[in-house]
Design a protein around this motif. Structure first.
Motif, PDB file in Angstrom:
ATOM      1  N   LYS A 179      -6.871  12.814 -16.847  1.00  0.00           N
ATOM      2  CA  LYS A 179      -7.612  13.814 -16.081  1.00  0.00           C
ATOM      3  C   LYS A 179      -8.157  13.246 -14.769  1.00  0.00           C
ATOM      4  CE  LYS A 179      -8.959  16.741 -19.987  1.00  0.00           C
ATOM      5  NZ  LYS A 179     -10.070  17.337 -20.748  1.00  0.00           N
ATOM      6  N   VAL A 180      -8.183  11.923 -14.682  1.00  0.00           N
ATOM      7  CA  VAL A 180      -8.621  11.295 -13.440  1.00  0.00           C
ATOM      8  C   VAL A 180      -7.697  11.667 -12.283  1.00  0.00           C
ATOM      9  CG1 VAL A 180      -7.287   9.161 -13.744  1.00  0.00           C
ATOM     10  CG2 VAL A 180      -9.430   9.101 -12.458  1.00  0.00           C
ATOM     11  N   LEU A 181      -6.472  12.086 -12.595  1.00  0.00           N
ATOM     12  CA  LEU A 181      -5.522  12.460 -11.548  1.00  0.00           C
ATOM     13  C   LEU A 181      -5.952  13.713 -10.792  1.00  0.00           C
ATOM     14  CD1 LEU A 181      -2.145  11.794 -13.393  1.00  0.00           C
ATOM     15  CD2 LEU A 181      -3.177  10.420 -11.585  1.00  0.00           C
ATOM     16  N   TYR A 182      -6.868  14.490 -11.359  1.00  0.00           N
ATOM     17  CA  TYR A 182      -7.362  15.669 -10.647  1.00  0.00           C
ATOM     18  C   TYR A 182      -8.032  15.280  -9.326  1.00  0.00           C
ATOM     19  CZ  TYR A 182      -6.575  18.694 -14.708  1.00  0.00           C
ATOM     20  OH  TYR A 182      -5.996  19.408 -15.727  1.00  0.00           O
ATOM     21  N   ALA A 183      -8.490  14.036  -9.235  1.00  0.00           N
ATOM     22  CA  ALA A 183      -9.158  13.583  -8.014  1.00  0.00           C
ATOM     23  C   ALA A 183      -8.175  13.174  -6.925  1.00  0.00           C
ATOM     24  CB  ALA A 183     -10.081  12.397  -8.337  1.00  0.00           C
ATOM     25  N   VAL A 184      -6.890  13.038  -7.259  1.00  0.00           N
ATOM     26  CA  VAL A 184      -5.883  12.628  -6.275  1.00  0.00           C
ATOM     27  C   VAL A 184      -5.620  13.788  -5.318  1.00  0.00           C
ATOM     28  CG1 VAL A 184      -3.514  11.814  -5.958  1.00  0.00           C
ATOM     29  CG2 VAL A 184      -4.866  11.035  -7.934  1.00  0.00           C
ATOM     30  N   PRO A 185      -5.602  13.558  -4.003  1.00  0.00           N
ATOM     31  CA  PRO A 185      -5.418  14.671  -3.048  1.00  0.00           C
ATOM     32  C   PRO A 185      -4.137  15.464  -3.274  1.00  0.00           C
ATOM     33  CG  PRO A 185      -6.099  12.674  -1.903  1.00  0.00           C
ATOM     34  CD  PRO A 185      -5.852  12.277  -3.322  1.00  0.00           C
ATOM     35  N   SER A 186      -3.054  14.790  -3.659  1.00  0.00           N
ATOM     36  CA  SER A 186      -1.791  15.509  -3.843  1.00  0.00           C
ATOM     37  C   SER A 186      -1.869  16.522  -4.983  1.00  0.00           C
ATOM     38  CB  SER A 186      -0.650  14.521  -4.105  1.00  0.00           C
ATOM     39  OG  SER A 186      -0.897  13.759  -5.274  1.00  0.00           O
ATOM     40  N   TYR A 187      -2.757  16.271  -5.972  1.00  0.00           N
ATOM     41  CA  TYR A 187      -2.918  17.230  -7.075  1.00  0.00           C
ATOM     42  C   TYR A 187      -3.501  18.532  -6.537  1.00  0.00           C
ATOM     43  CZ  TYR A 187      -2.903  18.068 -12.123  1.00  0.00           C
ATOM     44  OH  TYR A 187      -2.594  18.534 -13.381  1.00  0.00           O
TER      45      TYR A 187
ATOM     46  N   PRO B 177       0.810  -1.233   0.000  1.00  0.00           N
ATOM     47  CA  PRO B 177       0.000   0.000   0.000  1.00  0.00           C
ATOM     48  C   PRO B 177       0.834   1.270   0.000  1.00  0.00           C
ATOM     49  CG  PRO B 177      -0.898  -1.573   1.562  1.00  0.00           C
ATOM     50  CD  PRO B 177       0.412  -2.129   1.091  1.00  0.00           C
ATOM     51  N   ILE B 178       1.945   1.288   0.735  1.00  0.00           N
ATOM     52  CA  ILE B 178       2.809   2.466   0.747  1.00  0.00           C
ATOM     53  C   ILE B 178       3.345   2.743  -0.649  1.00  0.00           C
ATOM     54  CG2 ILE B 178       5.078   3.298   1.489  1.00  0.00           C
ATOM     55  CD1 ILE B 178       4.524   2.231   4.224  1.00  0.00           C
ATOM     56  N   LEU B 179       3.820   1.703  -1.311  1.00  0.00           N
ATOM     57  CA  LEU B 179       4.364   1.863  -2.658  1.00  0.00           C
ATOM     58  C   LEU B 179       3.287   2.390  -3.610  1.00  0.00           C
ATOM     59  CD1 LEU B 179       6.853   1.467  -4.431  1.00  0.00           C
ATOM     60  CD2 LEU B 179       6.052  -0.855  -4.910  1.00  0.00           C
TER      61      LEU B 179
ATOM     62  N   VAL C 177       0.921   6.827  -6.944  1.00  0.00           N
ATOM     63  CA  VAL C 177      -0.274   7.576  -7.327  1.00  0.00           C
ATOM     64  C   VAL C 177      -0.159   9.048  -6.911  1.00  0.00           C
ATOM     65  CG1 VAL C 177      -2.758   7.810  -6.940  1.00  0.00           C
ATOM     66  CG2 VAL C 177      -1.764   5.551  -7.301  1.00  0.00           C
ATOM     67  N   SER C 178       0.450   9.308  -5.759  1.00  0.00           N
ATOM     68  CA  SER C 178       0.544  10.676  -5.258  1.00  0.00           C
ATOM     69  C   SER C 178       1.548  11.517  -6.027  1.00  0.00           C
ATOM     70  CB  SER C 178       0.924  10.657  -3.770  1.00  0.00           C
ATOM     71  OG  SER C 178      -0.081  10.017  -3.009  1.00  0.00           O
ATOM     72  N   LEU C 179       2.532  10.895  -6.650  1.00  0.00           N
ATOM     73  CA  LEU C 179       3.530  11.636  -7.416  1.00  0.00           C
ATOM     74  C   LEU C 179       3.170  11.769  -8.893  1.00  0.00           C
ATOM     75  CD1 LEU C 179       6.813  10.274  -5.804  1.00  0.00           C
ATOM     76  CD2 LEU C 179       5.755  12.510  -5.452  1.00  0.00           C
ATOM     77  N   LEU C 180       2.226  10.980  -9.367  1.00  0.00           N
ATOM     78  CA  LEU C 180       1.808  11.090 -10.771  1.00  0.00           C
ATOM     79  C   LEU C 180       1.262  12.471 -11.143  1.00  0.00           C
ATOM     80  CD1 LEU C 180       0.125   7.646 -11.589  1.00  0.00           C
ATOM     81  CD2 LEU C 180       2.219   8.597 -12.578  1.00  0.00           C
ATOM     82  N   PRO C 181       0.537  13.170 -10.248  1.00  0.00           N
ATOM     83  CA  PRO C 181       0.056  14.511 -10.617  1.00  0.00           C
ATOM     84  C   PRO C 181       1.143  15.475 -11.055  1.00  0.00           C
ATOM     85  CG  PRO C 181      -1.135  13.749  -8.692  1.00  0.00           C
ATOM     86  CD  PRO C 181      -0.071  12.731  -8.967  1.00  0.00           C
TER      87      PRO C 181
END
Length: 239
Positions: free
Chosen positions: A182-190, A157-159, A164-168
């Motif tokens: 555009k689905v990455l807009y939903a990631v909190p880090s974005y 899970p950490i990996l 996913v958090s760095l993809l934005p």
């Protein structure tokens, strides 16, 4: 720069190894200091790219990893077992972990921003984004780590969260094109990225407002996720 980069790599790798069970002491705070030193040596034109990356790593990913480590340690020490006997306190446990880590990680973000960039321009936006992002990732860490019995199982899970958090960043800078990304807009880090970019580029008030609202919604959803999972997997599971 080569020596500092080597020190950062060694400190991070060793701290992660300690997190996953080898004897020793973590160096996350020392790592944050080394990052500040490296940012001081960076040419100014690279700061708008590098500082937001380190800001995401500090309040988001470190919070996610660190809270899982604490939960595993407290399972072994019997702290969570005590919560099973006094179930009214487990909600306070979740909130306390979230707020304490949130304050610590915001301090780390302030150090990275202030020392690394030699400027306090836009600092309130950075701290607000760092606090909300740390809440989201800490609560997700509580909810996800509650399922596992040891750190080895928590590695996957950490990996996944790290990737996913760095993809934005790749999408923001135009490396990932196409409508599917555009689905990455939903990631909190974005959403946190917009706050971290504010000191360097013009970010509209509307974008910041929407990003803040998205992080608040993420925080509420992550809290209920953590509360349900922590009770079922950790508290109730130890009765």
């Amino acid at each position: 720069m080569t020596l500092i980069a080597l020190a950062i790599t060694v400190a991070f790798s060793y701290s992660v190894a300690v997190t996953f069970g080898i004897p020793g002491k973590t160096f996350y705070w020392e790592l944050a200091t080394l990052i500040d030193i490296m940012l001081l040596a960076f040419p100014e034109r690279y700061l708008p790219t590098m500082v937001p990356i380190f800001l995401v790593i500090e309040p988001c990913l470190v919070g996610f990893m660190f809270v899982g480590t604490e939960i595993f340690a407290e399972k072994k020490d019997g702290v969570i077992g005590a919560l099973a006997v006094t179930p009214m306190k487990w909600r306070s446990y979740i909130l306390a972990k979230t707020l304490i880590l949130g304050v610590e990680l915001v301090i780390g973000a302030a150090l990275i921003m202030g020392i690394g960039t030699r400027s306090l321009s836009g600092l309130p936006y950075v701290l607000f984004g760092a606090f909300l992002a740390s809440m989201v990732y800490t609560l997700l860490g509580i909810g996800i780590s509650a399922k596992y019995r040891d750190l080895d199982d928590y590695f996957v899970p950490i990996l996944g969260v790290m990737v996913v958090s760095l993809l934005p960043f790749a999408h923001y800078h135009g490396y990932l094109t196409g409508g599917i990304w555009k689905v990455l807009y939903a990631v909190p880090s974005y959403r946190a990225l917009y706050f971290f970019k504010t000191p360097f580029v013009g970010v509209s008030a509307e974008t910041l407002l929407l990003s803040g609202a998205a992080l608040v919604i993420w925080s509420i959803a992550a809290y209920y996720f953590a509360r349900i999972r922590f009770y079922r997997r950790a508290v109730e599971g130890l009765r």
